[in-house]
Design a protein around this motif. Sequence first.
Motif, PDB file in Angstrom:
ATOM      1  N   SER A  38      28.930  -7.608  26.201  1.00 24.36           N
ATOM      2  CA  SER A  38      29.717  -8.042  27.362  1.00 24.36           C
ATOM      3  C   SER A  38      30.193  -6.874  28.218  1.00 24.36           C
ATOM      4  O   SER A  38      30.750  -7.091  29.302  1.00 24.36           O
ATOM      5  CB  SER A  38      30.937  -8.842  26.896  1.00 24.36           C
ATOM      6  N   ALA A  39      29.990  -5.645  27.767  1.00 28.16           N
ATOM      7  CA  ALA A  39      30.506  -4.477  28.487  1.00 28.16           C
ATOM      8  C   ALA A  39      29.799  -4.319  29.826  1.00 28.16           C
ATOM      9  O   ALA A  39      28.561  -4.368  29.905  1.00 28.16           O
ATOM     10  CB  ALA A  39      30.325  -3.215  27.649  1.00 28.16           C
ATOM     11  N   THR A  40      30.572  -4.114  30.862  1.00 27.92           N
ATOM     12  CA  THR A  40      30.019  -3.907  32.199  1.00 27.92           C
ATOM     13  C   THR A  40      30.579  -2.631  32.803  1.00 27.92           C
ATOM     14  O   THR A  40      31.667  -2.173  32.450  1.00 27.92           O
ATOM     15  CB  THR A  40      30.338  -5.084  33.137  1.00 27.92           C
ATOM     16  N   THR A  41      29.827  -2.063  33.730  1.00 25.17           N
ATOM     17  CA  THR A  41      30.251  -0.850  34.424  1.00 25.17           C
ATOM     18  C   THR A  41      31.295  -1.212  35.479  1.00 25.17           C
ATOM     19  O   THR A  41      31.518  -2.395  35.773  1.00 25.17           O
ATOM     20  CB  THR A  41      29.056  -0.178  35.111  1.00 25.17           C
ATOM     21  N   PRO A  42      31.939  -0.217  36.089  1.00 30.15           N
ATOM     22  CA  PRO A  42      32.878  -0.502  37.176  1.00 30.15           C
ATOM     23  C   PRO A  42      32.255  -1.249  38.353  1.00 30.15           C
ATOM     24  O   PRO A  42      32.967  -1.874  39.135  1.00 30.15           O
ATOM     25  CB  PRO A  42      33.348   0.896  37.590  1.00 30.15           C
ATOM     26  N   THR A  43      30.919  -1.203  38.467  1.00 39.22           N
ATOM     27  CA  THR A  43      30.251  -1.953  39.545  1.00 39.22           C
ATOM     28  C   THR A  43      29.800  -3.334  39.089  1.00 39.22           C
ATOM     29  O   THR A  43      29.167  -4.058  39.854  1.00 39.22           O
ATOM     30  CB  THR A  43      29.035  -1.164  40.067  1.00 39.22           C
ATOM     31  N   GLY A  44      30.092  -3.688  37.839  1.00 35.29           N
ATOM     32  CA  GLY A  44      29.809  -5.036  37.363  1.00 35.29           C
ATOM     33  C   GLY A  44      28.461  -5.232  36.713  1.00 35.29           C
ATOM     34  O   GLY A  44      28.102  -6.354  36.356  1.00 35.29           O
ATOM     35  N   THR A  45      27.688  -4.164  36.510  1.00 36.08           N
ATOM     36  CA  THR A  45      26.376  -4.297  35.873  1.00 36.08           C
ATOM     37  C   THR A  45      26.506  -4.059  34.371  1.00 36.08           C
ATOM     38  O   THR A  45      27.408  -3.343  33.918  1.00 36.08           O
ATOM     39  CB  THR A  45      25.365  -3.306  36.473  1.00 36.08           C
ATOM     40  N   PRO A  46      25.593  -4.616  33.558  1.00 39.11           N
ATOM     41  CA  PRO A  46      25.690  -4.426  32.109  1.00 39.11           C
ATOM     42  C   PRO A  46      25.513  -2.955  31.719  1.00 39.11           C
ATOM     43  O   PRO A  46      24.640  -2.264  32.245  1.00 39.11           O
ATOM     44  CB  PRO A  46      24.542  -5.278  31.561  1.00 39.11           C
ATOM     45  N   VAL A  47      26.327  -2.498  30.783  1.00 40.91           N
ATOM     46  CA  VAL A  47      26.169  -1.145  30.253  1.00 40.91           C
ATOM     47  C   VAL A  47      24.918  -1.058  29.399  1.00 40.91           C
ATOM     48  O   VAL A  47      24.184  -0.073  29.442  1.00 40.91           O
ATOM     49  CB  VAL A  47      27.401  -0.735  29.427  1.00 40.91           C
ATOM     50  N   PHE A  48      24.631  -2.125  28.627  1.00 47.32           N
ATOM     51  CA  PHE A  48      23.536  -2.098  27.668  1.00 47.32           C
ATOM     52  C   PHE A  48      22.468  -3.127  28.020  1.00 47.32           C
ATOM     53  O   PHE A  48      22.780  -4.248  28.425  1.00 47.32           O
ATOM     54  CB  PHE A  48      24.053  -2.384  26.257  1.00 47.32           C
ATOM     55  N   GLU A  49      21.212  -2.732  27.836  1.00 51.86           N
ATOM     56  CA  GLU A  49      20.123  -3.676  28.027  1.00 51.86           C
ATOM     57  C   GLU A  49      19.891  -4.511  26.777  1.00 51.86           C
ATOM     58  O   GLU A  49      19.356  -5.608  26.844  1.00 51.86           O
ATOM     59  CB  GLU A  49      18.846  -2.985  28.465  1.00 51.86           C
ATOM     60  N   GLU A  50      20.271  -3.984  25.619  1.00 45.47           N
ATOM     61  CA  GLU A  50      20.254  -4.772  24.400  1.00 45.47           C
ATOM     62  C   GLU A  50      21.219  -4.181  23.386  1.00 45.47           C
ATOM     63  O   GLU A  50      21.373  -2.963  23.290  1.00 45.47           O
ATOM     64  CB  GLU A  50      18.857  -4.905  23.808  1.00 45.47           C
ATOM     65  N   VAL A  51      21.866  -5.071  22.668  1.00 48.75           N
ATOM     66  CA  VAL A  51      22.734  -4.701  21.549  1.00 48.75           C
ATOM     67  C   VAL A  51      22.262  -5.546  20.378  1.00 48.75           C
ATOM     68  O   VAL A  51      22.318  -6.777  20.424  1.00 48.75           O
ATOM     69  CB  VAL A  51      24.217  -4.968  21.858  1.00 48.75           C
ATOM     70  N   VAL A  52      21.791  -4.892  19.325  1.00 42.65           N
ATOM     71  CA  VAL A  52      21.069  -5.613  18.277  1.00 42.65           C
ATOM     72  C   VAL A  52      21.446  -5.073  16.896  1.00 42.65           C
ATOM     73  O   VAL A  52      21.893  -3.935  16.754  1.00 42.65           O
ATOM     74  CB  VAL A  52      19.539  -5.471  18.466  1.00 42.65           C
ATOM     75  N   PRO A  53      21.245  -5.893  15.863  1.00 46.19           N
ATOM     76  CA  PRO A  53      21.373  -5.368  14.500  1.00 46.19           C
ATOM     77  C   PRO A  53      20.369  -4.246  14.289  1.00 46.19           C
ATOM     78  O   PRO A  53      19.278  -4.246  14.867  1.00 46.19           O
ATOM     79  CB  PRO A  53      21.041  -6.578  13.618  1.00 46.19           C
ATOM     80  N   ARG A  54      20.730  -3.273  13.464  1.00 48.20           N
ATOM     81  CA  ARG A  54      19.859  -2.115  13.278  1.00 48.20           C
ATOM     82  C   ARG A  54      18.477  -2.505  12.774  1.00 48.20           C
ATOM     83  O   ARG A  54      17.504  -1.789  13.005  1.00 48.20           O
ATOM     84  CB  ARG A  54      20.488  -1.110  12.313  1.00 48.20           C
ATOM     85  N   GLU A  55      18.366  -3.650  12.074  1.00 49.85           N
ATOM     86  CA  GLU A  55      17.091  -4.037  11.489  1.00 49.85           C
ATOM     87  C   GLU A  55      15.990  -4.211  12.519  1.00 49.85           C
ATOM     88  O   GLU A  55      14.803  -4.165  12.176  1.00 49.85           O
ATOM     89  CB  GLU A  55      17.223  -5.346  10.708  1.00 49.85           C
ATOM     90  N   LYS A  56      16.362  -4.406  13.802  1.00 50.51           N
ATOM     91  CA  LYS A  56      15.312  -4.564  14.814  1.00 50.51           C
ATOM     92  C   LYS A  56      14.483  -3.283  14.934  1.00 50.51           C
ATOM     93  O   LYS A  56      13.284  -3.343  15.236  1.00 50.51           O
ATOM     94  CB  LYS A  56      15.906  -4.927  16.167  1.00 50.51           C
ATOM     95  N   TYR A  57      15.094  -2.132  14.724  1.00 53.40           N
ATOM     96  CA  TYR A  57      14.396  -0.863  14.907  1.00 53.40           C
ATOM     97  C   TYR A  57      14.359   0.007  13.656  1.00 53.40           C
ATOM     98  O   TYR A  57      13.554   0.944  13.589  1.00 53.40           O
ATOM     99  CB  TYR A  57      15.056  -0.061  16.032  1.00 53.40           C
ATOM    100  N   ILE A  58      15.217  -0.245  12.698  1.00 49.64           N
ATOM    101  CA  ILE A  58      15.348   0.633  11.537  1.00 49.64           C
ATOM    102  C   ILE A  58      15.255  -0.177  10.256  1.00 49.64           C
ATOM    103  O   ILE A  58      16.020  -1.131  10.061  1.00 49.64           O
ATOM    104  CB  ILE A  58      16.689   1.395  11.577  1.00 49.64           C
ATOM    105  N   ASP A  59      14.315   0.184   9.393  1.00 46.55           N
ATOM    106  CA  ASP A  59      14.228  -0.459   8.087  1.00 46.55           C
ATOM    107  C   ASP A  59      13.677   0.541   7.090  1.00 46.55           C
ATOM    108  O   ASP A  59      12.971   1.486   7.454  1.00 46.55           O
ATOM    109  CB  ASP A  59      13.333  -1.699   8.130  1.00 46.55           C
ATOM    110  N   GLY A  60      14.001   0.353   5.842  1.00 45.93           N
ATOM    111  CA  GLY A  60      13.520   1.252   4.814  1.00 45.93           C
ATOM    112  C   GLY A  60      14.618   1.560   3.816  1.00 45.93           C
ATOM    113  O   GLY A  60      15.747   1.080   3.930  1.00 45.93           O
TER     114      GLY A  60
END
Length: 534
Positions: free
Chosen positions: A390-412
Amino acid sequence: MQTLLVGLDAACFPVLRPLFEDGALPHLESLFDDGATGRLESQIPPWTASAWPSLYTGTNPGKHGVFDFLRFDGYDWDIVNATDVRQRTLWEYADAAGLTSVVVNAPVTSPPPDVDGAVVPGYLAAEDPDCHPDGILDDVREAVGDYRVYARRETDETAGDDRFEDYLELARMRGAAFRYLADRFGPEFGFVQFQKTDAVFHDYPGDHGKVRRIYRAVDEQIGAILDECDPDTVVVASDHGMGEYDGYEFRVNEFLREAGVVETTTGGQGVPSWFQIKDERLTGGAEQGASGHPVLERLAATAATVGLTYQRGKAVLERLGLAEFVGRHVPVGAVFAASDAVDFSASRAYLRSPSELGVRLNVEGRDPDGVVARDEYDRVREEVISLLSSATTPTGTPVFEEVVPREKYIDGPYAQEAVDVLAVPTDFQHGLSALVGEQFGEPEPWNHKRHGVIALAGEGVDSGADLSGAHLFDVASTVLATLDVAPATVMDGDPLAAVDAPDERSYPDYEAATQAATEDADVAERLSDLGYLE
């Protein structure tokens, strides 16, 4: 030499193409023109200390165990080293196949393994690192002149252009050392990495003339290596890209504090900072109380809240001759006595290090003073994901393009050591900060982007092959294919279509070295110079 791997830290097409167009890089341009080329998608997080081990092991950080420049043990930290890389490297696969390797300047390779050939470690090693075989660094220095891992620190004698000239000299050192060792050991596999193609953007942001000069110096060394070593196949790869940041610095811990997730303290327990490093370097140990200079304490507190970090302020302080004075008279105790820092043990979640690109939960039974019950883990993690999404910049745009559990990119097997939530800034236009204070600040003007480059040229390479979709994890298996060595089933990437590869195979379980401390304050201070420690 069957295969030469050239590592160009932060190289990407937006940087290379203008230099190709005006003829500044004839040797690199020839490799790209004659070979198969493409963008190389980096991992998450796309930062040097984790990405290079991913490239040369072919595995994601959850399998090799390096997630950042820092290793965390509970709430304490240290600089990572080769004992944290817990998968086989390319030169260890080559050694098992009876091949000889020469490896020069690869990051996170100190202390080096015992393989047939030579290894001279690079970034994050000490200035006089252990090399393999013993004594080889002295031989290199005798043969090629001075050899150093790092540029000389900025002083009155090495400021401005004089210091930059040392960057060019480092490129010469890499090439000369590699050629000497290749001639001496006659390797089937060679790997030489150039780091200043990244550092020039951090140290001289927006100075295109210096970027051009660094790349020209590197190109000259590549040309000399090609002439003397005559490799059958050449692979050029980078760990990530580089570009301008025109967004904001987002202070994740301040955002989470306002949401009631992060707790703060004035007790001195907080994220790694320049203040800690400078204190230890100049006073012999961190002070744990007020400095006795209340005006300086207030200034230090104000600096911390607005994000005046060392990499932003050191040039001014040194120009005024105040850097050492500040280090001696405003110890870390004074800073944290006057301003808040993250209280790891009391917080439910927090950003440990910006280049981890995510948030760690403080879990009961896993972390020393965990406050999140194990049966609440999923709920709290979803709460953090929702908050950051939900985080947005002072201009109202999203700070993040994705916020995900680590398992999407990291496993092992080492994934539990990573952050629990990964937060990817929108188009990598925003930087992250672990500071508390104002929620937004100015980002570093140039920093890492998601896509680097890959090029393959020479014997056995299909120059017309489509390399779209190439990933950082594909590099290791592709290099092994050019050596006619089977890729490992543990690898997360596949050989690229430009080469024919043997069938993958299982290798014996890797016997990783016992993890050892780095304890090198000079390396830590160099990280702060580049902005990797705040």
